[in-house]
Design an enzyme around this catalytic site. Structure first.
Site, mmCIF file in Angstrom:
data_model
loop_
_atom_site.group_PDB
_atom_site.id
_atom_site.type_symbol
_atom_site.label_atom_id
_atom_site.label_comp_id
_atom_site.label_asym_id
_atom_site.label_seq_id
_atom_site.Cartn_x
_atom_site.Cartn_y
_atom_site.Cartn_z
ATOM 1 N NE ARG A 1 66.798 23.701 47.849
ATOM 2 C CZ ARG A 1 68.023 23.555 47.631
ATOM 3 N NH1 ARG A 1 68.737 24.042 46.689
ATOM 4 N NH2 ARG A 1 68.915 22.745 48.542
ATOM 5 N NE ARG B 1 72.604 20.928 52.430
ATOM 6 C CZ ARG B 1 71.585 21.548 51.639
ATOM 7 N NH1 ARG B 1 70.299 21.481 52.194
ATOM 8 N NH2 ARG B 1 71.726 21.821 50.578
ATOM 9 N NE ARG C 1 79.225 20.556 47.678
ATOM 10 C CZ ARG C 1 77.855 20.215 47.912
ATOM 11 N NH1 ARG C 1 77.525 19.554 49.070
ATOM 12 N NH2 ARG C 1 77.002 20.482 46.992
ATOM 13 N NE ARG D 1 67.310 19.113 47.540
ATOM 14 C CZ ARG D 1 68.529 19.821 47.142
ATOM 15 N NH1 ARG D 1 68.509 20.496 46.079
ATOM 16 N NH2 ARG D 1 69.684 19.543 47.860
ATOM 17 C CE LYS E 1 76.281 26.046 45.661
ATOM 18 N NZ LYS E 1 75.372 26.440 47.011
#
Length: 188
Positions: free
Chosen positions: A127, A144, A89, A133, A14
């Site tokens: 990532r 998630r 969401r 992160r 995204k």
């Protein structure tokens, strides 16, 4: 005015595709993730609350996100529209966003970035290695994705019934994925 909800599981691309859309179409980019990370980095109360929820793989309360988005949307002074990245969401958030936009005589289309779950996990783990992160670890990623399937994926049906839904196969290269998006946006 072109308003887009870019949609998909965490790691579906995204953010990457949002950047390309913003550049080509002159849209403003509102990323709820970036807004929240900014609050976390600034050490605000909202940031602390958000960090606790994110660490558990949970969503930010609707009324809080709607308020943040309304303020952000009203602060924009230029651009050919907005791309919403990471919101809505839930169906309740989609309804609230639709009302928020209607009050401003706007509407949005949804671009659904579908990527296979194994590929999403691989992307997010990579990532996490490069970005540091904390929420890009296997356990949190799985949580998630469960939340996404249970609470977020039904948003697609909401937009589908309003004829504002477009499916994008995000399993391809960044260029091929953007080509699909571009073909759709030129028709809108």
């Amino acid at each position: 005015m072109l308003n887009i909800v870019i949609f998909g599981a965490p790691g579906s691309g995204k953010g990457t595709q949002s950047e390309r859309i913003v550049e080509k179409y002159g849209l403003n980019h509102i990323s709820t993730g970036e807004v929240l990370r900014g609050e976390i980095a600034a050490g605000t109360e909202l940031g602390a609350t958000a960090q606790r929820l994110i660490d558990k793989g949970q969503l930010i309360p609707d009324e809080l996100m709607i308020s943040i988005l309304a303020s952000k949307l009203d602060s924009l002074t230029s651009g050919n529209g907005v791309i919403f990245d990471g919101f809505p969401r839930t169906v309740a958030q989609a309804e609230a966003l639709e009302l928020l936009l209607e009050r401003r005589h706007m509407k949005a289309v949804l671009l659904d970035m579908f990527v296979e779950e194994d590929e999403v996990i691989k992307r997010l783990l990579n990532r996490g290695k490069t970005s540091g992160r904390a929420d890009d670890n296997y356990e949190t990623i799985k949580k998630r994705l469960q939340v996404y399937q249970a609470e977020t994926k039904p948003v697609c049906t909401y937009y589908l019934h309003r004829h504002n839904y477009f499916a994008i196969n995000g399993n391809y290269s960044m260029e091929d994925t953007f080509c699909q998006i571009d073909n759709i946006l030129r028709l809108i």
